[in-house]
Design an enzyme around this catalytic site. Sequence first.
Site, PDB file in Angstrom:
ATOM      1  CE1 TYR A 297       1.087  -0.371   4.403  1.00 54.63           C
ATOM      2  CE2 TYR A 297       0.125   1.820   4.381  1.00 54.63           C
ATOM      3  CZ  TYR A 297       0.897   0.867   4.997  1.00 54.63           C
ATOM      4  OH  TYR A 297       1.496   1.146   6.205  1.00 54.63           O
TER       5      TYR A 297
ATOM      6  CE  LYS B  34       3.187   3.407   3.342  1.00 55.81           C
ATOM      7  NZ  LYS B  34       3.287   3.372   4.802  1.00 55.81           N
TER       8      LYS B  34
ATOM      9  CD  GLU C  55      10.343   1.713  10.228  1.00 52.60           C
ATOM     10  OE1 GLU C  55      10.108   2.697   9.518  1.00 52.60           O
ATOM     11  OE2 GLU C  55      10.141   0.544   9.852  1.00 52.60           O
TER      12      GLU C  55
ATOM     13  CG  LEU D 173       8.258   2.584   4.756  1.00 55.20           C
ATOM     14  CD1 LEU D 173       7.913   1.340   3.955  1.00 55.20           C
ATOM     15  CD2 LEU D 173       7.013   3.349   5.121  1.00 55.20           C
TER      16      LEU D 173
HETATM   17  N1  PMP Z   1       7.805   3.783   8.975  1.00 56.96           N
HETATM   18  C1  PMP Z   1       6.656   3.107   9.067  1.00 56.96           C
HETATM   19  C2  PMP Z   1       6.669   1.735   9.649  1.00 56.96           C
HETATM   20  C3  PMP Z   1       5.453   3.691   8.618  1.00 56.96           C
HETATM   21  O1  PMP Z   1       4.284   3.014   8.698  1.00 56.96           O
HETATM   22  C4  PMP Z   1       5.477   5.018   8.117  1.00 56.96           C
HETATM   23  C5  PMP Z   1       4.217   5.719   7.698  1.00 56.96           C
HETATM   24  N2  PMP Z   1       3.516   5.072   6.724  1.00 56.96           N
HETATM   25  C6  PMP Z   1       6.706   5.680   8.031  1.00 56.96           C
HETATM   26  C7  PMP Z   1       7.855   5.030   8.476  1.00 56.96           C
HETATM   27  C8  PMP Z   1       6.807   7.078   7.471  1.00 56.96           C
HETATM   28  O2  PMP Z   1       6.722   7.068   6.072  1.00 56.96           O
HETATM   29  P1  PMP Z   1       6.146   8.330   5.270  1.00 56.96           P
HETATM   30  O3  PMP Z   1       6.972   9.501   5.656  1.00 56.96           O
HETATM   31  O4  PMP Z   1       6.342   7.959   3.837  1.00 56.96           O
HETATM   32  O5  PMP Z   1       4.711   8.475   5.652  1.00 56.96           O
END
Ligand code: PMP
Length: 283
Positions: free
Chosen positions: A30, A144, A176, A200
């Site tokens: 996603y 993702k 993270e 991610l």
């Molecule tokens: N890490 C994880 C595990 C996440 O779910 C998200 C948010 N979707 C992020 C980092 C941040 O990614 P982004 O800045 O692209 O929203």
Amino acid sequence: MIYLNGSFMPIEEARIPVLDRGFIFGDGVYELIPVYSRRPFRLKEHLRRLQHSLDGIRLENPHSEEEWANLIRQVISRNEGEDQSVYLQVTRGVAKRDHAFPKGVAPTVYIMSSPLLTPPRDQVATGVSAITASDNRWMRCDIKATALLPNVLLRQLAVDAGAVETVLLRDGFLTEGSASNIFLAKDGVLLAPPKSHLMLPGITYDVVLELADAHRVPFEVREISETELRGADEILLTSSTKEVLPITGLDGRPVGNGKPGPVFQRLYLLYQEYKATVMRNGG
Ligand code: PMP
């Protein structure tokens, strides 16, 4: 109004067969794209990450970049609200339950939009609290994937503790958050863990590092130990919906002086300015 496999319809009318591999196995990926003033933010980057996720699960991309952009724009225009949060998901489709990939099955493509809920002012002003936990996810956190059970369980630990996010440590190093990327600041230097299969690659993470670089905020991208995390002057969280948010309490103890610090203040303003400039120029 949502988009499902070629049609637009009210969300109440959307139906997915129970044998969809997204439902049975969490076999899908996603993206979540913030939309400001009806324009998707960093769309190209989100679509590039979608391709990376699809490659990671060996699923062919059902649409070209132009087709995605067009579908996303249509979903935005069929929904109310200037600022939206567009969620899209691709699964390996509907097939008899069997772990092995099915042959000749069309993927399920789903896009929906919700109001974009950025953090309330008081969270930006005073910061939020977080807890730490051991990162017990798989070794492809760069994908993702819709299979978010570990993230769901880790996030619930924060909720149970009255906190907003769970900061993850693997083998003594920061990876993270359960749904965000995490940065620290120490002695005025912004520190970010390097991209790898253990986190991610956040779109907001990239924006923050680009802004730091462009505006001479000193930064280092390197492994961050648990000791450094606990001794940080500041901890920041980033994501598409939370943008840049200060973490002012960790495991019940104040981070630094317990208030949002100067590195956060600088990056928060730079992020808001950047967002406004990008949107003025068409997203
Ligand atoms: N890490 C994880 C595990 C996440 O779910 C998200 C948010 N979707 C992020 C980092 C941040 O990614 P982004 O800045 O692209 O929203």
